[in-house]
Write an enzyme that holds these catalytic residues in place. Sequence first.
Site, PDB file in Angstrom:
ATOM      1  CG  LEU A 297      42.975  30.482  28.990  1.00  5.32           C
ATOM      2  CD1 LEU A 297      43.136  30.692  27.490  1.00  5.32           C
ATOM      3  CD2 LEU A 297      43.931  29.400  29.488  1.00  5.32           C
ATOM      4  CD  GLN A 303      39.033  30.049  23.463  1.00  7.94           C
ATOM      5  OE1 GLN A 303      39.095  29.968  22.232  1.00  7.94           O
ATOM      6  NE2 GLN A 303      40.120  29.941  24.221  1.00  7.94           N
ATOM      7  CB  ALA A 309      32.401  40.473  27.345  1.00  4.55           C
ATOM      8  CD  GLU A 331      53.009  41.810  32.276  1.00  3.61           C
ATOM      9  OE1 GLU A 331      54.093  41.257  32.019  1.00  3.61           O
ATOM     10  OE2 GLU A 331      52.351  41.575  33.301  1.00  3.61           O
TER      11      GLU A 331
END
EC number: 2.3.1.48
Length: 474
Positions: A297, A303, A309, A331
């Site tokens: 997160l 953001q 990255a 996952e």
Amino acid sequence: MGQRHESSSPDLLALTAHGRRHTHATVLQAASDAAGPCICPNFFACISVSVLFPYLPGRKQVRLRSIVELSSMEKKLAEFKCNTNEAIDLKLVRFPDDLEDENTTFHPEYTHQLFGDDEIAFGYKGLQIFLYYTAGNLSPLFRLQYTSKVDEKFDTVQADDVESKIREIIPPVFCTNMDDFISLLEKEVNFRPFGTILHTYSVHNEEAGEDITYQICKADMTCPGFREYHERLQTFLMLFIETASFIDVDDERWDYFLVFEKYNKDGATLFATVGYMTVYNYYVYPDKTRPRVSQMLVLPPFQGEGHGAQLLESVHRYYISSPKVMDITAEDPSENYVKLRDFVLVKLCQDLPCFSNEKLFQGFSKEMVMETQQKLKINKQHCRRIYEILRMRVTDMSDTEKARLYRLDIKRRLIGPFKKNQRELAKMRKCLKPEELTNQMNQIDLNMQHEQLEESYQQLISDYRRVIERLAQA
């Protein structure tokens, strides 16, 4: 005496006792049932119900009035419903002025784990849930505010216990007083990032007109104060990752990676929390591990600035250096994570000898699989996507023949699941009766499969173009 006949309409007392909610359409239908066949149902949609009462028998008249009253009550109660995604105000506070600045407020993407699939809190008007955190140490303030509560107006209806639901995901210690919270801001100068610094990078901030420095660190539960800090940080996972869950921090196979921003306040250097990733180290026989990214997160205020990255690349480089690591996986990755991973892995692999232009045009090879696995801990499935992106980058898609060869190469991979269906169909032809085979054939529409294959290809090409465009800007 005349014989008494019971109505076939629902018993209003039973409906009320079971708490069943009625839409407007339900009320009209129930009213029609109560009136009996003597009155057209459409009549109720055209005329006030009160006008109808004189034409109904006494008991049905009472029942109809009860339905109308119930509907009216529902409309009043509907005013006490609040969208919890909008009601929760989040802030990462650096300066006291941030508390009054609406530009520093953001809202959760998900609250269904607390308030159900509808993400609604019942029982309040003007509900506001304040969850403010100091920018670095994430010390929380939690307050509730509302203009009206249903308990104060309706004796038989109770409001949701919003405070208890929020307490499920925040630490037990938090501020409720704004003055106490502001005093915690003064202690932020003492906060320092946890663990070992893996990578430092800068991002130019056009608004500030300067380069801002960030650090990526690896931490674990042995770092003093990190357990308590992590307990505060994981609250954001529940609000921004749809299927998030708290992890077992006592399991030593977890690795924690964090991103921090350096900033200045009154001449001092402070740090703000930017992002977070957890990785679980699975055992692979006989002496290897397979790190699997569990949760990742970047907090909303950061953001779109490239921190995801940077974090993912740093984590890959960290595990690449370990001879015990087999490969690195994720996952249940989201679509956004897959796109981010494509960009990072292509960036890492683009200069490998196995991906030279000449070898790309020769097709996907074992050499590519071996080199990416040995040098960068990348598995075969991810390697294939890297090949497809890099080959597209060097292919002139305006050339009909080159574009055709590329399309066929990609579709040979995509067609795998469809070929499996065809093999199953061939087996069914041998063992099923004609009528059973017809039913199965109806479920396997070949034309639809061709359409789905083309849609998958076009979506993939669109995603690959974005990766290539981002690589050109990197």
